[in-house]
Design a protein around this motif. Structure first.
Motif, PDB file in Angstrom:
ATOM      1  N   ALA A  53       0.827  -1.076   0.002  1.00 41.44           N
ATOM      2  CA  ALA A  53       0.086   0.223  -0.019  1.00 41.44           C
ATOM      3  C   ALA A  53       0.489   1.482  -0.232  1.00 41.44           C
ATOM      4  O   ALA A  53       0.835   2.360  -0.642  1.00 41.44           O
ATOM      5  CB  ALA A  53      -0.720  -0.293   1.429  1.00 41.44           C
ATOM      6  N   ALA A  54       2.297   0.969   0.771  1.00 40.87           N
ATOM      7  CA  ALA A  54       2.348   2.445   1.239  1.00 40.87           C
ATOM      8  C   ALA A  54       3.124   2.402  -0.520  1.00 40.87           C
ATOM      9  O   ALA A  54       3.820   3.722  -0.870  1.00 40.87           O
ATOM     10  CB  ALA A  54       3.950   2.450   2.190  1.00 40.87           C
ATOM     11  N   SER A  55       4.170   1.536  -0.885  1.00 37.99           N
ATOM     12  CA  SER A  55       4.359   2.135  -2.445  1.00 37.99           C
ATOM     13  C   SER A  55       3.169   2.546  -3.562  1.00 37.99           C
ATOM     14  O   SER A  55       3.581   2.881  -4.206  1.00 37.99           O
ATOM     15  CB  SER A  55       5.316  -0.073  -2.496  1.00 37.99           C
ATOM     16  N   ASP A  56       1.893   1.671  -3.617  1.00 43.53           N
ATOM     17  CA  ASP A  56       0.829   2.582  -4.013  1.00 43.53           C
ATOM     18  C   ASP A  56       0.933   3.781  -4.441  1.00 43.53           C
ATOM     19  O   ASP A  56       1.096   4.571  -5.208  1.00 43.53           O
ATOM     20  CB  ASP A  56      -0.002   1.670  -3.924  1.00 43.53           C
ATOM     21  N   ALA A  57       1.369   4.237  -2.912  1.00 46.19           N
ATOM     22  CA  ALA A  57       1.080   5.882  -2.700  1.00 46.19           C
ATOM     23  C   ALA A  57       2.376   6.732  -2.958  1.00 46.19           C
ATOM     24  O   ALA A  57       2.098   6.905  -3.541  1.00 46.19           O
ATOM     25  CB  ALA A  57       0.595   5.458  -1.670  1.00 46.19           C
ATOM     26  N   LEU A  58       3.369   6.169  -2.745  1.00 48.34           N
ATOM     27  CA  LEU A  58       4.643   6.528  -3.798  1.00 48.34           C
ATOM     28  C   LEU A  58       4.866   6.782  -4.934  1.00 48.34           C
ATOM     29  O   LEU A  58       4.859   7.128  -6.115  1.00 48.34           O
ATOM     30  CB  LEU A  58       6.194   5.675  -3.346  1.00 48.34           C
ATOM     31  N   ARG A  59       3.624   5.606  -5.580  1.00 48.74           N
ATOM     32  CA  ARG A  59       3.677   5.464  -7.186  1.00 48.74           C
ATOM     33  C   ARG A  59       2.587   6.701  -7.197  1.00 48.74           C
ATOM     34  O   ARG A  59       3.138   7.517  -8.513  1.00 48.74           O
ATOM     35  CB  ARG A  59       3.248   3.873  -7.886  1.00 48.74           C
ATOM     36  N   GLN A  60       2.059   6.535  -7.032  1.00 47.64           N
ATOM     37  CA  GLN A  60       0.904   7.762  -7.313  1.00 47.64           C
ATOM     38  C   GLN A  60       1.209   9.495  -7.179  1.00 47.64           C
ATOM     39  O   GLN A  60       1.310  10.290  -7.663  1.00 47.64           O
ATOM     40  CB  GLN A  60      -0.654   7.952  -6.812  1.00 47.64           C
ATOM     41  N   ARG A  61       2.470   9.474  -6.441  1.00 49.19           N
ATOM     42  CA  ARG A  61       2.787  10.581  -5.502  1.00 49.19           C
ATOM     43  C   ARG A  61       3.941  10.689  -6.711  1.00 49.19           C
ATOM     44  O   ARG A  61       3.821  11.989  -7.748  1.00 49.19           O
ATOM     45  CB  ARG A  61       3.356  10.948  -4.527  1.00 49.19           C
ATOM     46  N   THR A  62       4.980   9.848  -7.449  1.00 49.61           N
ATOM     47  CA  THR A  62       5.515   9.982  -8.778  1.00 49.61           C
ATOM     48  C   THR A  62       4.757  10.144  -9.843  1.00 49.61           C
ATOM     49  O   THR A  62       5.265  11.388 -11.068  1.00 49.61           O
ATOM     50  CB  THR A  62       6.304   8.841  -8.146  1.00 49.61           C
ATOM     51  N   LEU A  63       3.171   9.887  -9.538  1.00 47.03           N
ATOM     52  CA  LEU A  63       3.201  10.059 -11.043  1.00 47.03           C
ATOM     53  C   LEU A  63       2.602  11.340 -11.519  1.00 47.03           C
ATOM     54  O   LEU A  63       2.241  12.215 -12.626  1.00 47.03           O
ATOM     55  CB  LEU A  63       1.831   9.411 -11.488  1.00 47.03           C
ATOM     56  N   ARG A  64       2.706  12.184 -10.080  1.00 43.99           N
ATOM     57  CA  ARG A  64       1.348  13.012  -9.703  1.00 43.99           C
ATOM     58  C   ARG A  64       2.763  14.529 -10.077  1.00 43.99           C
ATOM     59  O   ARG A  64       2.725  15.429 -10.567  1.00 43.99           O
ATOM     60  CB  ARG A  64       0.775  13.201  -8.560  1.00 43.99           C
ATOM     61  N   VAL A  65       3.462  13.943  -9.764  1.00 40.65           N
ATOM     62  CA  VAL A  65       5.244  15.479 -10.141  1.00 40.65           C
ATOM     63  C   VAL A  65       5.766  14.453 -11.712  1.00 40.65           C
ATOM     64  O   VAL A  65       5.222  15.787 -12.110  1.00 40.65           O
ATOM     65  CB  VAL A  65       6.365  14.256  -9.466  1.00 40.65           C
ATOM     66  N   LEU A  66       5.295  14.077 -12.050  1.00 43.50           N
ATOM     67  CA  LEU A  66       5.480  13.573 -13.877  1.00 43.50           C
ATOM     68  C   LEU A  66       4.266  14.193 -14.300  1.00 43.50           C
ATOM     69  O   LEU A  66       4.824  15.111 -15.093  1.00 43.50           O
ATOM     70  CB  LEU A  66       5.434  12.558 -14.118  1.00 43.50           C
ATOM     71  N   ARG A  67       3.441  14.026 -13.967  1.00 41.18           N
ATOM     72  CA  ARG A  67       2.133  14.959 -14.951  1.00 41.18           C
ATOM     73  C   ARG A  67       2.801  16.313 -14.715  1.00 41.18           C
ATOM     74  O   ARG A  67       1.957  17.300 -16.189  1.00 41.18           O
ATOM     75  CB  ARG A  67       0.756  14.210 -14.268  1.00 41.18           C
ATOM     76  N   ILE A  68       3.053  17.220 -13.580  1.00 42.83           N
ATOM     77  CA  ILE A  68       3.500  18.689 -13.595  1.00 42.83           C
ATOM     78  C   ILE A  68       4.602  18.833 -14.497  1.00 42.83           C
ATOM     79  O   ILE A  68       4.586  19.614 -14.565  1.00 42.83           O
ATOM     80  CB  ILE A  68       3.953  18.559 -12.032  1.00 42.83           C
ATOM     81  N   ALA A  69       5.742  17.592 -14.583  1.00 44.59           N
ATOM     82  CA  ALA A  69       6.739  17.789 -15.256  1.00 44.59           C
ATOM     83  C   ALA A  69       6.411  17.782 -17.123  1.00 44.59           C
ATOM     84  O   ALA A  69       6.480  18.900 -17.701  1.00 44.59           O
ATOM     85  CB  ALA A  69       7.990  16.853 -15.672  1.00 44.59           C
ATOM     86  N   PHE A  70       5.863  16.959 -17.587  1.00 47.51           N
ATOM     87  CA  PHE A  70       4.748  17.041 -18.365  1.00 47.51           C
ATOM     88  C   PHE A  70       4.177  18.150 -19.315  1.00 47.51           C
ATOM     89  O   PHE A  70       3.929  18.426 -20.388  1.00 47.51           O
ATOM     90  CB  PHE A  70       4.395  15.843 -18.831  1.00 47.51           C
ATOM     91  N   LEU A  71       3.429  19.042 -18.288  1.00 51.79           N
ATOM     92  CA  LEU A  71       2.401  20.096 -17.959  1.00 51.79           C
ATOM     93  C   LEU A  71       3.410  21.220 -18.219  1.00 51.79           C
ATOM     94  O   LEU A  71       3.352  21.821 -19.534  1.00 51.79           O
ATOM     95  CB  LEU A  71       1.892  20.195 -16.458  1.00 51.79           C
ATOM     96  N   SER A  72       4.736  21.591 -17.840  1.00 50.92           N
ATOM     97  CA  SER A  72       5.249  22.664 -18.098  1.00 50.92           C
ATOM     98  C   SER A  72       6.273  22.110 -19.086  1.00 50.92           C
ATOM     99  O   SER A  72       6.464  23.035 -20.166  1.00 50.92           O
ATOM    100  CB  SER A  72       6.748  22.185 -16.952  1.00 50.92           C
ATOM    101  N   SER A  73       6.639  20.994 -19.583  1.00 49.63           N
ATOM    102  CA  SER A  73       7.068  20.778 -21.564  1.00 49.63           C
ATOM    103  C   SER A  73       6.114  21.079 -22.145  1.00 49.63           C
ATOM    104  O   SER A  73       6.414  22.135 -23.061  1.00 49.63           O
ATOM    105  CB  SER A  73       7.895  19.160 -21.174  1.00 49.63           C
ATOM    106  N   ALA A  74       4.309  20.655 -22.091  1.00 47.08           N
ATOM    107  CA  ALA A  74       3.872  20.805 -22.827  1.00 47.08           C
ATOM    108  C   ALA A  74       3.811  22.572 -23.101  1.00 47.08           C
ATOM    109  O   ALA A  74       3.366  23.389 -23.774  1.00 47.08           O
ATOM    110  CB  ALA A  74       2.280  20.142 -22.695  1.00 47.08           C
ATOM    111  N   VAL A  75       3.734  23.451 -21.415  1.00 43.86           N
ATOM    112  CA  VAL A  75       3.938  24.799 -22.214  1.00 43.86           C
ATOM    113  C   VAL A  75       4.834  25.360 -23.276  1.00 43.86           C
ATOM    114  O   VAL A  75       4.346  26.312 -23.743  1.00 43.86           O
ATOM    115  CB  VAL A  75       3.744  25.131 -20.318  1.00 43.86           C
ATOM    116  N   LEU A  76       6.583  24.870 -22.177  1.00 38.72           N
ATOM    117  CA  LEU A  76       6.989  25.202 -23.110  1.00 38.72           C
ATOM    118  C   LEU A  76       7.386  25.495 -25.021  1.00 38.72           C
ATOM    119  O   LEU A  76       7.388  25.520 -25.784  1.00 38.72           O
ATOM    120  CB  LEU A  76       8.064  24.891 -22.363  1.00 38.72           C
ATOM    121  N   GLU A  77       6.576  24.125 -25.141  1.00 39.81           N
ATOM    122  CA  GLU A  77       6.563  23.685 -26.452  1.00 39.81           C
ATOM    123  C   GLU A  77       5.772  24.475 -27.019  1.00 39.81           C
ATOM    124  O   GLU A  77       5.627  24.939 -28.696  1.00 39.81           O
ATOM    125  CB  GLU A  77       6.042  22.227 -26.337  1.00 39.81           C
ATOM    126  N   PHE A  78       4.058  25.104 -26.220  1.00 37.59           N
ATOM    127  CA  PHE A  78       3.395  25.775 -27.436  1.00 37.59           C
ATOM    128  C   PHE A  78       3.615  27.100 -27.369  1.00 37.59           C
ATOM    129  O   PHE A  78       3.970  27.724 -28.781  1.00 37.59           O
ATOM    130  CB  PHE A  78       2.123  25.409 -26.076  1.00 37.59           C
TER     131      PHE A  78
END
Length: 573
Positions: free
Chosen positions: A229-254
């Motif tokens: 369960a703790a590993s799954d919580a860490l996975r979700q937080r890591t994906l949240r960080v990656l989601r924000i990183a991909f958002l920043s990449s989309a902004v700059l590419e635009f």
């Protein structure tokens, strides 16, 4: 920005000095590559202009083509060199930080109430320190490029075409603005992810150490589910960080694509004479150069944005390190020298000393006064639970106390952790053995000991007789906590460490608890002989051991009572 984040930013700057030379070179390499890029784009545009507008023969263009290829290869080499130097600088900084953290961990008392668990400390020193790698290896070079190259490119483009220059000036600042807005969210997500990683690492490490206990009490499956369960919580937080990183990449590419499209549209409309904003005709050479440079103006900003989350991750890592291990050490100060040092015997004095059990519920000693002259060998007697271990650990500054303890007339509180560890030696009742050879376990007392010194210590502690019966002798591997050895053999391996330390104060807690009487007498005789000229305090149940020492006191009724020793056993060491 929170105070913790500001402190983390300052700590990142202080740490940078430990890889400053290579990091400066790592930042200079891509800047030089940027200068060569302008030259390469100009030469390539010139080749196309000469071939299309000038109609020059291919043979006449060969030297220019060779120059463009040479510039391309040189830029590739500079890029690889910059990455390599950045990695070297980051590794040097990580090594320095780990040395500082580990030295600080060794210097402070493991009995502190706020001490991090072994799993959390390991996660901080290994995983969180690793998280700062990308900040130095990639973010700093990208920040240098983003700060200088767009301005340099703009200075080259503006005299050639003011419209294109204005387009770059207007659109380029939008990228770092929106990148910063996204970065605030990335910082919060990185903080959450760092805390989750520490909790998971600490929990996993602690559960792994207590695996046998969990199995015996039937809790292994429940703890396994909790780890999942703790590993799954860490996975979700890591994906949240990656989601924000991909958002920043989309902004700059635009915004980068918008700027490049604007320049291309302007040049196309100018060529078909729909726009006429220039004072002179637009040549193919200049137009191609502007088209080639358009994406390159935004590329440093895109690179910075792609590594912007590395800065947030590094700050979050330092905040988490400080949360687990206390204030970050000053990277500008030299490391404390915790290596053993020789010195004269240390006198010990108690002045109105009061000790309590670790839970503070019971008084062990109350208002005790005692002087132990330098070089004296004394014993502490008493049944289990009366506080012998607590007293020894208090002398070693591992337990809090009331009143005053003096070592060589200097208050214990005035001794630095480094000096105290270097001049004293404490062998606990349950000494730690690690997964290593017998010789390596003995050498933990003094890592720079020679092989002959280790062998001599093994002989004095009677390790040699049983080690010689093993296939590899002192080079035999043993498991964690001495698994593979009997209790008496493990005790002797730990006792051998005494003979490697030239300590002014030796504190031994039940050193012969697992030994038979004959072997006990021989080893104690060797310890007493070795400790001649040093202060020796031994906690023991054995009256035979106490009888070999100069003085003995018994802990009873919250005080120390002298114990009579036969006259034939007396004599200063």
């Amino acid at each position: 920005m929170t105070p913790e984040e500001k402190a983390a930013g300052k700590a990142l700057s202080r740490l940078q000095r430990h890889g400053a030379q290579t990091l400066w070179l790592a930042m200079a390499a891509p800047l030089l590559g940027g200068a060569l890029l302008v030259w390469q784009a100009w030469e390539l545009a010139s080749l196309l202009g000469r071939a299309i507008e000038g109609g020059e023969a291919p043979q006449a263009l060969l030297p220019g083509i060779g120059l463009v290829l040479a510039l391309l290869l040189t830029r590739a080499g500079l890029s690889a060199l910059g990455e390599w130097l950045g990695s070297i600088g980051a590794e040097a900084i990580k090594l320095k930080l780990r040395e500082l953290l580990f030295t600080g961990l060794l210097a402070r008392s493991p009995r502190r109430g706020d001490a991090a668990s072994s799993g959390a400390a390991t996660a901080a020193i290994v995983d969180q320190v690793e998280a700062i790698d990308a900040y130095y290896a990639r973010y700093l070079p990208a920040a240098a490029q983003a700060a200088l190259l767009p301005l340099a490119f703009g200075a080259v483009i503006l005299p050639l075409d003011w419209v294109a220059g204005v387009l770059f000036i207007v659109t380029a600042p939008l990228i770092p603005v929106f990148m910063a807005l996204v970065g605030w969210g990335a910082q919060r997500a990185s903080d959450s992810q760092a805390q989750a990683l520490t909790r998971l690492s600490g929990r996993f490490g602690d559960r792994l150490r207590g695996l046998l206990t969990l199995k015996l009490f039937g809790r292994a499956d429940a703890e396994t589910d909790a780890i999942v369960a703790a590993s799954d919580a860490l996975r979700q937080r890591t994906l949240r960080v990656l989601r924000i990183a991909f958002l920043s990449s989309a902004v700059l590419e635009f915004f980068a694509a918008l700027g490049v499209a604007g320049v291309a549209l302007y040049l196309g409309l100018t060529f078909i004479e729909f726009l006429n904003l220039r004072g002179s005709p637009l040549t193919l050479h200049v137009a191609v150069f502007l088209l080639l440079m358009a994406p390159e103006v935004y590329n440093p900003l895109r690179l910075l944005a792609s590594h912007y989350h590395d800065r947030a991750a590094a700050k979050a890592a330092l905040v988490e390190i400080e949360r687990q291990l206390g204030a970050l050490p000053d990277a500008t100060e030299p490391l404390e020298d915790l290596a053993p040092r020789s010195g004269p015997a240390i006198a010990v004095a108690f002045e109105n000393l009061t000790l309590r059990t670790p839970d503070r519920q019971k008084i062990v000693l109350h208002d005790v006064n005692l002087d132990i002259p330098a070089g004296r060998h004394v014993a502490l007697l008493g049944p289990s639970g009366e506080g012998k271990t607590t007293l020894l650990e208090t002398i070693a500054a591992l337990r809090p106390h009331e009143g005053r303890i003096r070592l060589d007339t200097e208050p214990l509180a005035d001794w630095s952790p480094a000096a105290l560890r270097a001049r004293t030696f404490l062998l606990t009742q349950k000494p730690r053995l690690i997964h290593a050879t017998i010789a390596d376990n003995i050498a933990l007392a003094r890592p720079d000991a020679s092989r002959s010194e280790i062998e001599q210590a093994a002989e004095l502690a009677f390790v040699t007789p049983f080690a010689d019966a093993l296939a590899d002798g002192l080079d035999t591997m043993i498991s964690e906590d001495g698994i593979g050895l009997s209790g008496g053999q493990a005790q002797r391996v730990a006792l051998a460490r005494v003979f490697l330390r030239d300590a002014g104060l030796i504190l031994l807690d039940e050193p012969t608890a697992h030994l038979d009487p004959a072997l006990e007498g021989q080893i104690i005789d060797n310890i007493i002989e070795y400790a001649r000229g040093r202060t020796l305090i031994v906690s023991t149940h054995s009256a035979a051991v106490a009888a070999k020492l100069d003085k003995a006191w018994r802990i009873a009724g919250e005080t120390l009572l002298p114990v009579a020793i036969p006259a034939k056993k007396k004599g200063a060491a």
